[in-house]
Design a protein around this motif. Structure first.
Motif, short mmCIF file in Angstrom:
data_model
loop_
_atom_site.label_atom_id
_atom_site.label_comp_id
_atom_site.label_asym_id
_atom_site.label_seq_id
_atom_site.Cartn_x
_atom_site.Cartn_y
_atom_site.Cartn_z
N ILE A 4 0.84 -1.21 0.00
CA ILE A 4 0.00 0.00 0.00
C ILE A 4 0.87 1.25 0.00
O ILE A 4 0.58 2.24 -0.68
N VAL A 5 1.97 1.22 0.76
CA VAL A 5 2.95 2.31 0.69
C VAL A 5 3.51 2.43 -0.73
O VAL A 5 3.73 3.53 -1.23
N ASP A 6 3.73 1.29 -1.38
CA ASP A 6 4.30 1.28 -2.73
C ASP A 6 3.36 1.86 -3.77
O ASP A 6 3.81 2.29 -4.84
N THR A 7 2.05 1.89 -3.49
CA THR A 7 1.08 2.29 -4.52
C THR A 7 0.38 3.61 -4.17
O THR A 7 0.94 4.67 -4.41
N TYR B 88 14.97 -0.76 -11.36
CA TYR B 88 14.07 -1.08 -10.27
C TYR B 88 14.55 -0.68 -8.88
O TYR B 88 13.73 -0.50 -7.97
N SER B 89 15.84 -0.52 -8.67
CA SER B 89 16.33 -0.15 -7.33
C SER B 89 15.69 1.16 -6.86
O SER B 89 15.37 1.32 -5.68
N GLU B 90 15.51 2.08 -7.78
CA GLU B 90 14.95 3.39 -7.43
C GLU B 90 13.48 3.32 -7.03
O GLU B 90 12.95 4.26 -6.42
N THR B 91 12.81 2.24 -7.39
CA THR B 91 11.38 2.12 -7.06
C THR B 91 11.16 1.61 -5.65
O THR B 91 10.05 1.74 -5.11
N ALA B 92 12.19 1.01 -5.04
CA ALA B 92 12.00 0.18 -3.86
C ALA B 92 11.82 0.94 -2.55
O ALA B 92 11.63 0.32 -1.50
N ALA B 93 11.89 2.26 -2.56
CA ALA B 93 11.59 3.06 -1.37
C ALA B 93 10.86 4.33 -1.81
O ALA B 93 11.14 4.87 -2.87
N TYR B 94 9.92 4.77 -0.99
CA TYR B 94 9.15 6.00 -1.20
C TYR B 94 8.18 5.90 -2.38
O TYR B 94 7.83 6.92 -2.98
#
Length: 416
Positions: free
Chosen positions: A258-261, A364-370
């Motif tokens: 949910i944080v990811d979306t 993908y590394s840049e997607t993994a937080a925030y």
């Protein structure tokens, strides 16, 4: 009738996000050296220990332990007192080859017939609340922690900060679904043990309200009126947060979907993103539906929209595409009619999604937080090193699904 709505976020140092970042770093490294890699990688982190597990089909050979250590080091777990430290933690790898039963459903002689890597439904959402077409509560929650990480790395005004943190923002909406007030802000940040509990609590509270909040407020000129002296602040509500990170709580890949979306706005199909290559539609189709939703709102077709797509494993064509504008459509069509035009414009077969968003690149590394959504589309150059010393520099485009490159097509299709 007015109502309250809440969203949360977690920092890059939160144990679940540590796990996500390690999993996505492995994806990037596999794709950098073999773009056709098929990967599903899970990570577990706890006190002094990292466990890697999953399935891989790739021509690339990686030093997965060193990759994990690089991620942990970059996040900031570099001190022994954290009880989880990049150079000393144990790393166990239990990664094995991908099932041939799954692979035969995905790989086809004709690339355009590539099947979905799994069944399931994925959702994309967009709203005109913010400049990045994201829900305001989640946007604020992310920005609080991004700015907190900046303060931690500056190490000037708040020298006691440690990597783990969480935030939560509660907004009040009016009858027209317009945010009118920030009701509450929660920030829990890990910190050094630098004084008595009472002194630490007072110092951290004052710094959050007087240093962090003004820096975040400056990023929202449209909503600066929401920041007032009536906001209820809950700063480190337990009074102390020294023990944190993977030492304070076990972290596992995919637990912050949910944080990811969208922070609870819209809907979520249940599938996590991190650690999955783009043949897994849990990830790729979620990006594609976000792209559709954002372009629909930006094109003025509606003010808010939720797009759903679903798949059967091994089948290329989606089993359904659905559009819900929540009654905000600005064209003389119902949602079913809007959905038919969307289906005609956007090819949602997995191969075409991969091609449209350049998903076989190490992005993908840049997607993994925030958050995976609402981020800045940009080009960067990334460097990867193989165990045999080979260095590969790759120029990639990040967050391609955030581009507004279909606005003109949609305006033409809807005669806007």
């Amino acid at each position: 009738m007015s109502y309250l709505f809440t969203s949360e976020s977690v920092s890059e140092g939160h144990p679940d996000k540590v796990a996500d970042q390690i999993s996505d770093a492995l994806i990037d490294n596999f794709l950098a050296f073999d773009p056709q890699s098929k990967v599903a990688c899970e990570t577990l982190v706890t006190t002094g220990q990292v466990v890697l597990a999953g399935e891989v089909k790739s021509r690339a050979y990686l030093d997965v332990q060193e990759i994990a250590r690089q991620v942990i080091r970059k996040i900031g777990y570099t001190k022994s007192e954290y009880m989880f430290e990049a150079d000393s933690c144990g790393i166990l790898s239990a990664i094995h080859e991908q099932s041939s039963d799954i692979n035969q459903g995905v790989v086809r002689k004709k690339k355009e017939e590539q099947g979905a890597g799994d069944q399931g439904m994925m959702f994309g959402y967009a709203t005109n609340e913010t400049n990045d077409y994201m829900p305001l509560a989640l946007d604020l929650a992310h920005k609080l922690l991004i700015e907190l990480a900046v303060l931690r790395r500056e190490n000037k005004q708040m020298k006691y900060l440690r990597p783990d943190a969480k935030s939560q923002v509660t907004l009040e909406y009016d009858d027209n679904n317009i945010p009118v007030r920030i009701d509450a802000i929660v920030v829990s940040t890990q910190h050094d043990d630098f004084a008595s509990d009472a002194v630490m609590a007072k110092k951290i509270y004052a710094d959050m309200v007087n240093i962090l909040i003004p820096r975040v407020k400056a990023k929202y000129p449209k909503y600066k009126h929401l920041f007032n002296n009536k906001i209820k602040y809950h700063i480190n509500p337990t009074g102390k947060f020294v023990i944190g990170g993977p030492h304070g709580d076990t972290g596992v890949t995919g637990r912050k979907i949910i944080v990811d979306t969208y922070g609870g706005k819209g809907a979520h199909g249940g599938g996590a993103f991190s650690g999955k290559d783009p043949s897994k539609v849990d990830r790729s189709a979620a990006y594609a539906t976000r792209h559709i939703a954002k372009n629909l709102v930006a094109a003025g077709i509606c003010s808010e929209v939720l797009v759903q797509v679903s798949y059967a494993i091994g089948v290329a064509k989606p089993t359904s595409i659905c559009v819900n504008t929540y009654g905000t459509a600005k064209v003389k069509m119902n949602d079913s009619q809007i959905g038919k035009i969307v289906e005609r414009i956007f090819d949602m077969r997995p191969y075409f999604i991969e091609q449209r968003f350049k998903l076989r690149n190490p992005i993908y590394s840049e997607t993994a937080a925030y958050g995976h959504m609402g981020r800045k589309n940009q080009w960067v150059t990334k460097t990867f090193r193989s165990p045999d010393g080979k260095i590969k520099n790759v120029r990639v485009e990040l967050f391609t699904w955030e581009k507004l490159d279909y606005v003109s097509k949609l305006k033409k299709a809807f005669a806007k």
